[in-house]
Design an enzyme around this catalytic site. Sequence first.
Site, PDB file in Angstrom:
ATOM      1  N   ARG A  53       0.876  -1.175   0.000  1.00  0.00           N
ATOM      2  CA  ARG A  53       0.000   0.000   0.000  1.00  0.00           C
ATOM      3  C   ARG A  53       0.906   1.217   0.000  1.00  0.00           C
ATOM      4  O   ARG A  53       2.124   1.106   0.051  1.00  0.00           O
ATOM      5  CB  ARG A  53      -1.010  -0.019   1.161  1.00  0.00           C
ATOM      6  CG  ARG A  53      -0.698  -0.790   2.384  1.00  0.00           C
ATOM      7  CD  ARG A  53       0.385  -0.180   3.213  1.00  0.00           C
ATOM      8  NE  ARG A  53       0.134   1.213   3.457  1.00  0.00           N
ATOM      9  CZ  ARG A  53       1.056   2.116   3.721  1.00  0.00           C
ATOM     10  NH1 ARG A  53       2.335   1.769   3.773  1.00  0.00           N
ATOM     11  NH2 ARG A  53       0.763   3.379   3.927  1.00  0.00           N
ATOM     12  N   ARG A  90      -7.429  -0.248  -6.773  1.00  0.00           N
ATOM     13  CA  ARG A  90      -7.601   0.832  -5.786  1.00  0.00           C
ATOM     14  C   ARG A  90      -7.788   2.148  -6.551  1.00  0.00           C
ATOM     15  O   ARG A  90      -6.993   2.456  -7.447  1.00  0.00           O
ATOM     16  CB  ARG A  90      -6.410   0.903  -4.816  1.00  0.00           C
ATOM     17  CG  ARG A  90      -6.341  -0.310  -3.888  1.00  0.00           C
ATOM     18  CD  ARG A  90      -5.484  -0.063  -2.674  1.00  0.00           C
ATOM     19  NE  ARG A  90      -6.102   0.827  -1.708  1.00  0.00           N
ATOM     20  CZ  ARG A  90      -5.445   1.373  -0.676  1.00  0.00           C
ATOM     21  NH1 ARG A  90      -4.162   1.114  -0.501  1.00  0.00           N
ATOM     22  NH2 ARG A  90      -6.061   2.169   0.174  1.00  0.00           N
ATOM     23  N   GLN A 203      -2.059   2.235  10.036  1.00  0.00           N
ATOM     24  CA  GLN A 203      -0.775   2.305   9.330  1.00  0.00           C
ATOM     25  C   GLN A 203       0.286   3.049  10.146  1.00  0.00           C
ATOM     26  O   GLN A 203       1.475   2.782  10.005  1.00  0.00           O
ATOM     27  CB  GLN A 203      -0.937   3.024   7.979  1.00  0.00           C
ATOM     28  CG  GLN A 203      -1.670   2.213   6.930  1.00  0.00           C
ATOM     29  CD  GLN A 203      -3.142   2.555   6.896  1.00  0.00           C
ATOM     30  OE1 GLN A 203      -3.735   2.900   7.910  1.00  0.00           O
ATOM     31  NE2 GLN A 203      -3.754   2.433   5.731  1.00  0.00           N
ATOM     32  N   ASP A 244      -1.902  10.788  -1.734  1.00  0.00           N
ATOM     33  CA  ASP A 244      -2.173   9.739  -2.737  1.00  0.00           C
ATOM     34  C   ASP A 244      -2.445  10.335  -4.101  1.00  0.00           C
ATOM     35  O   ASP A 244      -2.274   9.677  -5.124  1.00  0.00           O
ATOM     36  CB  ASP A 244      -3.358   8.882  -2.296  1.00  0.00           C
ATOM     37  CG  ASP A 244      -2.940   7.992  -1.144  1.00  0.00           C
ATOM     38  OD1 ASP A 244      -2.942   8.478  -0.003  1.00  0.00           O
ATOM     39  OD2 ASP A 244      -2.563   6.842  -1.409  1.00  0.00           O
ATOM     40  N   LYS A 255      -4.680   9.961   3.439  1.00  0.00           N
ATOM     41  CA  LYS A 255      -5.412   9.081   4.359  1.00  0.00           C
ATOM     42  C   LYS A 255      -6.425   9.857   5.194  1.00  0.00           C
ATOM     43  O   LYS A 255      -6.142  10.946   5.672  1.00  0.00           O
ATOM     44  CB  LYS A 255      -4.378   8.374   5.257  1.00  0.00           C
ATOM     45  CG  LYS A 255      -4.928   7.394   6.253  1.00  0.00           C
ATOM     46  CD  LYS A 255      -5.816   6.331   5.648  1.00  0.00           C
ATOM     47  CE  LYS A 255      -5.161   5.545   4.532  1.00  0.00           C
ATOM     48  NZ  LYS A 255      -6.145   4.760   3.727  1.00  0.00           N
TER      49      LYS A 255
HETATM   50  O1  MRU Z   1      -4.485   3.212   2.243  1.00  0.00           O
HETATM   51  P1  MRU Z   1      -2.992   3.385   2.175  1.00  0.00           P
HETATM   52  O2  MRU Z   1      -2.277   2.774   3.316  1.00  0.00           O
HETATM   53  O3  MRU Z   1      -2.455   2.929   0.828  1.00  0.00           O
HETATM   54  O4  MRU Z   1      -2.790   4.945   2.255  1.00  0.00           O
HETATM   55  C1  MRU Z   1      -1.492   5.464   2.203  1.00  0.00           C
HETATM   56  C2  MRU Z   1      -1.449   6.927   2.387  1.00  0.00           C
HETATM   57  O5  MRU Z   1      -2.455   7.581   2.578  1.00  0.00           O
HETATM   58  C3  MRU Z   1      -0.106   7.589   2.257  1.00  0.00           C
HETATM   59  O6  MRU Z   1      -0.041   8.717   3.058  1.00  0.00           O
HETATM   60  C4  MRU Z   1       0.096   8.015   0.796  1.00  0.00           C
HETATM   61  O7  MRU Z   1      -0.064   6.924  -0.068  1.00  0.00           O
HETATM   62  C5  MRU Z   1       1.423   8.616   0.558  1.00  0.00           C
HETATM   63  S1  MRU Z   1       2.650   7.365   0.485  1.00  0.00           S
HETATM   64  C6  MRU Z   1       4.165   8.013   0.239  1.00  0.00           C
END
Ligand code: MRU
Length: 369
Positions: A53, A90, A203, A244, A255
């Site tokens: 992820r 995703r 996370q 993201d 997130k």
């Molecule tokens: O749902 P996830 O764990 O994939 O979400 C990850 C995040 O929100 C991170 O902050 C984002 O991908 C930046 S990663 C360098």
Amino acid sequence: MRINGIEKQTIWLNEDGWSVDIIDQTVLPHKFVVVNLKTLDDAAYAIKAMLVRGAPLIGATAAYGLCLALKNDVSDDAMSKACDYLNEQRPTAVNLRWALSVMTNHLSPLPKEARLEAAYKKAAEIVADDIETCRLIGVHGLELIKDIAAKKSPGETINILTHCNAGWLATTQWGTATSPIYHAAKAGIPVHVWVDETRPRNQGASLTAYELGHEEIPHTIIVDNAGGHLMQHGKVDLCIVGTDRTAANGDVCNKIGTYLKALAAHDNNIPFYVALPSTTIDWTLNNGFDIPIEERGQEEVLQMTGRLSSSEKGEMVTIDIAASGSPAANPAFDVTPAKYVSGLITEKGVVEANSSALAELKTELKNVA
Ligand code: MRU
């Protein structure tokens, strides 16, 4: 980055030369399990079920997923179906779409017999570029931390708050939000990180704390609701988070819970920076509210998975935590409007979060390409 002192990446080619190894992030920090991906389905599942992820790592896994698909069939049709299938896994992190378009733009003009080898080479390039990009984010972000250190007493600790995991586990090395932190620590600046636990999947507590611990960076896990209180009491000097997908006007989608941290930082005059590779910018969107927000299953809210403290073997269990029969909603990301973002830490330097600064960055990136 190091695990028990040993340098690790998050994705690498297996010694057989064609299958792909990843770290199963669903069982960290309790178990370190390497999973071998042999098929397109394996790669798609790893993305969907979040064995991997984080935006950049999702992109790198998709690139290798396409290689695994091409191993069976190098036709245009197979390539296009594999991309559609991977893209569906995703919806929010734009790096998935970005990596697949880099791959197909490179592979489509090639004769079929050259595609497989070229695909593996390109996927390896995506990984290598990500490592260098994240390193540079750290170099530029370090300057911001140095500026804050200069305003404090010599040797005084800089307290940085981060949300989710935008660390090396979310990329291929260094991380985005964590890269300035690692660079500051290596430069001898005392840093301490407030790690938001990041419900529902934790996370922060599971992954960010794990990697900071292995890098020996002082840190403290806090519940997601504690950040505002700490900011009001002068215990946060700076926030750095990942993204993201970033819209061309500087809105950032990260997130769920990031937006509330940005509001609290704004109210307390605390700089709120977003660290990102330029591959995370969606140049087709001028408004963050057009970014598709992933809705995940309600079981992530209603249950928690962890290690049984009482078990000698430390076996992992999933428990129910909510009133039986109550439904849950689980939006996985939120949008922080650009007006709450102090700056975007990119591989090209720190850029203001607005349309004109990003347009300039786009021109710079085009000139380099
Ligand atoms: O749902 P996830 O764990 O994939 O979400 C990850 C995040 O929100 C991170 O902050 C984002 O991908 C930046 S990663 C360098």
